[in-house]
Scaffold this motif. Structure first.
Motif: not given
Length: 476
Positions: A435, A439, A444, A447, A463
């Motif tokens: 992360q 982040a 976040i 993804v 996060a």
């Protein structure tokens, strides 16, 4: 696919559609956040607000435990003061009673104050089929009637409409001169509606509360349209669910302090009207008052010892304003009149669990709704109860799009790691390392890895903390 399956599938489709609409998302986010913030400010000014909540809950429990007694007392007192009470087991019966009253009054138009029960039983459609025009006089409902839409919120039915949306709608349907100034938009609606108050043969309202002790109808509003609807026409009809009753006039003080603060963040709404029977000699008001008490599934809910608590609801809308799911998918995704956490409870009760099977699952069970409910309804607990009933009593829905195999595999892997601290800690360490590249400010946003990518398509992922609780505990 059965009709129930189609309706349940539509819940998912409408939710995905709402989440992809940035304009709609902003309308819901800004409006619910404003109402939520106002509530926090309002309750902070009331010493002992938690005691008020406890008192409100105790009164509602007392009512539900003795509902037959209080309904009989209310009916007796209404008729003793010149009113007439009608009992409707179903929505169809309620519509038939109101249509008959309109015909007997010779009404071609009925001015309607905001009533969620009217939406529930599809009263406008029933009136139209009988050749009677139902005219919505609440500003939000007036907007939705022009747009041919259902309410998206219990208190603020047009919450999903921005000022620009309303300006475009009014320009197309009411006044060609487009404006976005709230005062001018209100004036346009007022001009259109004032004529209807004068010519309407019948007025119809809901009720926020009805008092058993005195036979009093209590309406709460901020616009004044309810007062016109209940006093200008010769006949006034009150459409109310049987759960809206409170025992004593003194109890009203508790609920007035709870409702306005929880719903809109006000100390008290602009207009609180207490209506007890038709007009008497020397008074203004209607010649006739009729009260239609509606069951439509409420007695069945009362009979369920676990779900009875859902009938405590005073329709403040606070649970909608705080719910992260409602803020994302909006009111229309719930597929019926009642939306948000309370809608996920009462829709399966009133419309049938088979038809609304998916609604109890439309919740993160975060408990925010329980924290803001003015009568402390344990909504998460009741949702879990309905989820269990849905699995036991209804047919499983069609397999969702995507890969349920992947979802099951993910859950099995998660369970496996949770039973092995070394595997859980290793996974958390790898996640913290990964992360660092994605982040920002504790969130976040995206993804790339499936299945987490499905999550971040519609929401941000919190996060992980820099250190786990176990690490911090060891250091301390």
């Amino acid at each position: 696919m059965s009709e129930a399956d189609v309706q349940n599938e539509q819940i998912h489709e409408l939710a995905h559609k709402a989440m992809a609409d940035a304009h709609l998302q902003e309308a819901y986010r800004s409006s619910t956040l404003r109402l939520y913030t106002h509530r926090l400010e309002a309750i902070a000014q009331v010493p002992g607000f938690e005691l008020l909540r406890e008192r409100g809950r105790a009164i509602k429990r007392q009512v539900m435990d003795h509902l037959d007694f209080y309904l009989e007392q209310f009916s007796t007192n209404v008729e003793a003061r010149g009113g007439k009470v009608h009992w409707a087991t179903t929505g169809e019966e309620a519509c038939a009673i109101i249509v008959d009253l309109a015909k007997r009054a010779g009404a071609r138009e009925v001015v309607k104050a905001k009533t969620m029960v009217g939406e529930e039983i599809e009263l406008n459609e029933a009136l139209e089929a009988a050749g009677v025009r139902g005219v919505e006089t609440d500003m939000g409902e007036f907007i939705l009637q022009l747009a041919q839409e259902r309410p998206a919120h219990i208190v603020a039915p047009a919450i999903h409409k921005t000022r620009a949306d309303v300006a475009d709608l009014f320009a197309a349907k009411v006044d060609p001169e487009r404006t976005e100034e709230p005062e001018r938009l209100t004036a346009i609606a007022r001009r259109a509606l004032r004529q209807m108050f004068v010519k309407a043969g019948m007025g119809l309202s809901g009720a926020n509360f009805v008092v058993a002790e005195t036979g009093t109808i209590v309406t709460i509003e901020n616009e004044g349209n309810i007062r016109f609807s209940t006093t200008a026409p010769r006949v006034h009809v009150v459409l109310v669910g049987i759960e809206k009753i409170i025992p004593r006039f003194a109890d009203l003080a508790v609920f007035l302090r709870l409702l306005a603060r929880s719903g809109t963040g006000q100390k008290l709404t602009s207009y609180t009207s207490l209506l007890t029977g038709p007009r008497r000699a020397g008074e203004d008001g209607p010649d006739e008052m009729h009260v239609v008490l509606v069951d439509n599934g409420r007695v069945a809910t009362l009979a369920d010892a676990k779900m009875r608590e859902a009938l405590f609801c005073i329709r403040c809308g606070a649970c909608l304003n705080t719910c992260p799911v409602y803020r994302k998918i909006g009111g229309h995704a719930y597929g019926w009149v009642y939306s948000g956490p309370i809608g996920a409870l009462i829709t399966p009760q009133l419309a049938g669990l088979e038809r609304a099977r998916e609604l109890p699952f439309a919740s993160s069970l975060c408990g925010a709704c329980r924290e803001v409910c003015p009568v402390k309804i344990n909504i998460p607990d009741l949702l879990l109860h309905l989820r269990s009933k849905a699995q036991e009593e209804t047919q499983a829905p069609p397999k969702p799009k995507g890969s349920p195999v992947t979802e099951r595999t993910s859950m099995l892997l998660w369970a496996w790691a949770m039973k092995r601290p070394w595997a859980y800690n290793l996974g958390a360490s790898l996640a913290r390392l990964a992360q660092r590249f994605g982040a920002r400010e504790g969130w976040i946003r995206s993804v790339a890895l499936y299945p987490l990518s499905r999550w971040t398509e519609g929401r941000d992922l919190p996060a992980l903390a820099p250190k786990s609780f176990r690490q911090t505990w060891k250091e301390l």
